[in-house]
Design a protein around this motif. Structure first.
Motif, PDB file in Angstrom:
ATOM      1  N   ILE A 154     -26.977  -1.257 -15.693  1.00 37.10           N
ATOM      2  CA  ILE A 154     -26.450  -1.855 -16.924  1.00 37.10           C
ATOM      3  C   ILE A 154     -25.514  -0.900 -17.661  1.00 37.10           C
ATOM      4  CG2 ILE A 154     -28.301  -1.190 -18.538  1.00 37.10           C
ATOM      5  CD1 ILE A 154     -28.104  -4.179 -19.553  1.00 37.10           C
ATOM      6  N   GLN A 188     -22.046  -2.070 -16.903  1.00 36.26           N
ATOM      7  CA  GLN A 188     -21.746  -3.488 -17.045  1.00 36.26           C
ATOM      8  C   GLN A 188     -20.719  -3.648 -18.179  1.00 36.26           C
ATOM      9  OE1 GLN A 188     -22.719  -5.903 -15.083  1.00 36.26           O
ATOM     10  NE2 GLN A 188     -21.818  -7.535 -16.333  1.00 36.26           N
ATOM     11  N   ALA A 207     -21.776  -4.989 -21.624  1.00 34.80           N
ATOM     12  CA  ALA A 207     -22.939  -4.350 -22.261  1.00 34.80           C
ATOM     13  C   ALA A 207     -22.463  -3.109 -23.002  1.00 34.80           C
ATOM     14  CB  ALA A 207     -23.985  -3.960 -21.228  1.00 34.80           C
ATOM     15  N   ILE A 208     -22.924  -2.947 -24.218  1.00 38.15           N
ATOM     16  CA  ILE A 208     -22.659  -1.739 -25.001  1.00 38.15           C
ATOM     17  C   ILE A 208     -24.001  -1.028 -25.165  1.00 38.15           C
ATOM     18  CG2 ILE A 208     -21.964  -0.864 -27.270  1.00 38.15           C
ATOM     19  CD1 ILE A 208     -20.009  -3.287 -27.404  1.00 38.15           C
ATOM     20  N   ILE A 209     -24.058   0.223 -24.727  1.00 34.27           N
ATOM     21  CA  ILE A 209     -25.306   0.988 -24.712  1.00 34.27           C
ATOM     22  C   ILE A 209     -25.178   2.164 -25.670  1.00 34.27           C
ATOM     23  CG2 ILE A 209     -26.920   2.299 -23.244  1.00 34.27           C
ATOM     24  CD1 ILE A 209     -26.575  -0.334 -21.968  1.00 34.27           C
TER      25      ILE A 209
END
Lengths: 308, 308
Positions: free
Chosen positions: A260, A263, A266-268
């Motif tokens: 992820i 991805q 997606a902001i992590i």
């Protein structure tokens, strides 16, 4: 006999300085020697650092957590018998900064305009506004309420979901958790701000999130355990229209191996949405210390059975 | 005899449809044939498209601008004799989205966390919050007021500067423009939201901006002519602690040759902070059309001498 305060944080030096400066009466700050741990009647502690020492906390009467989330203290072999308080009410503005910072960055296409700038290209994009959109918040405490107020400020509707669905003036409507599945399809923006409890574990799975309308955003700023991360990851692969903004994970740090991370939708972030500032924690501690000495009820008392 | 409405926008088809749907009484929409231009007593127009046709606007009584900025109609050889109205009051929320979207992106280090995500790196950065910071807004109209309200929502102070310094309930204080130089050193965030007038041209130069405190941000969402762009560019090169977020330029599109495009602490967007949505413009037009037919004062009337 003075009260003995044990500090168990990664910022002990700062806490020592701030508390000493307050000159609280009858309070001695002790260090982590085993004898002192056993004698200290008050702890100011990060839950994960306090948990392994609880079996030898022979004098502990009151534990002030420096965090909002106290789940590490809920998973002990023997339940806590001391009073447990956490820090609440200070995270709302910080959470609003985080959630609305990323939300506006998505809605107002900051990434696309940055790419155009790199190419020196002047071109108007398609246009979105938060006005008229709907925010659905899981959790209607001080964090959820602040998010709802910020949503209203930007012309959005704000719907809340809580265990009991008790009405809350900051929301247009509050529903109980049994209604969640029906509500998700209305959520342009879904934010999880629930604490960790047995009821919230893996509450948010792929099937639920698949109900999100097109171009919706999902934020997790509550607890990582609330989300089935692998199912979320699969959904993000299938639906490029969705965006997930994730600050908390069941396992932290998030493993560098997890797919992820890369991805595109997606902001992590590394659990930074709403850090505890020692200045704010010490304010709450000092207020509670006064009540503790006077034998009055403490503020931000955690219900050890409910878990928050 | 019905009124004749001439549409002069890049979105004539949308405007035609929206206005037709309202079935306004005694109103005929005409096309751009020279005879019709001369006959139309009402224009709904983008200022830059209307300006060259004004000399043949023999029947024009009222011009409704689809933009807030009407400077293109202030630079005519002969001043306008018809009533001129613009769109005001609808841009505040959009400007707040733009300004606070970028401001939060800067304060909450979105760029740094995106870089870390690309490296799958879990690391907390230094931490900033808007709480306690000061916003200084040039212009205290509906846009400036909305920015001030948003600032207050996020726990900031909001100071305004206007031509006369008239108090305004949305600001902690309002000063007249002569105080500007003294105020800039207090501005963690400086936003220009002034209209184009002879007094605002090149008001914001390198000397003024050099007074900004460390780590300040400067936003231009008013008019490009207010800023000496080359001096701003030089300052940004010298002071990496500053950030400039620029949506408007004296020459638009900004030339691809300008070096500010690639300045790391400059964010450039193509005049998209607060676009006019035809739906909102048509609402204002319909209200004004009613007043126009009744011979009542129009709303959002522009003072042709003041220029806004």
């Amino acid at each position: 006999m003075p009260h003995k305060l044990l500090l168990l944080t990664r910022e002990n030096a700062i806490y020592h300085q701030l508390i000493t400066a307050l000159a609280l009466p009858e309070l001695e700050i002790v260090d982590e020697q085993p004898a002192h741990v056993a004698e200290a009647d008050i702890w100011l502690a990060e839950p994960a650092m306090a948990a392994p020492l609880i079996p030898v906390a022979h004098s502990l009467k009151w534990l002030q957590s420096t965090f909002a989330g106290v789940d590490k203290l809920m998973q002990l072999k023997r339940p806590l018998t001391c009073q447990l308080t956490n820090v609440k009410g200070v995270f709302g503005p910080l959470m609003s900064e985080y959630v609305f910072g990323y939300l506006l960055s998505i809605y107002r296409q900051q990434r696309e305009y940055a790419a155009q700038q790199a190419e020196r290209r002047w071109q108007e994009g398609r246009y979105c506004t938060l006005q008229g959109k709907t925010l659905l918040v899981l959790g209607t405490g001080s964090i959820g309420s602040h998010l709802a107020q910020t949503a209203h400020h930007f012309g959005m509707s704000a719907i809340g979901v809580s265990r009991r669905g008790r009405p809350n003036a900051h929301f247009d409507a509050v529903y109980d958790i049994s209604q969640l599945t029906k509500l998700v399809c209305r959520a342009d923006v879904l934010v999880n701000a629930l604490p960790h409890t047995p009821q919230t574990v893996h509450l948010i799975d792929g099937e639920l999130l698949a109900q999100l309308p097109r171009h919706a955003s999902f934020f997790n700023v509550g607890r990582g355990s609330a989300v089935k991360l692998d199912e979320l990851y699969q959904l993000l692969q299938q639906r490029a229209d969705l965006t997930a903004v994730l600050d908390v994970f069941e396992q932290e740090p998030l493993s560098a191996e997890h797919l992820i991370w890369q991805q595109a939708n997606a902001i992590i972030t590394p659990h930074i949405a709403a850090p505890s500032f020692p200045e704010q924690v010490v304010q709450i501690f000092a207020e509670n210390y006064q009540y503790f000495c006077q034998g009055q009820p403490l503020v931000n008392l955690v219900d050890v059975n409910a878990g928050y």
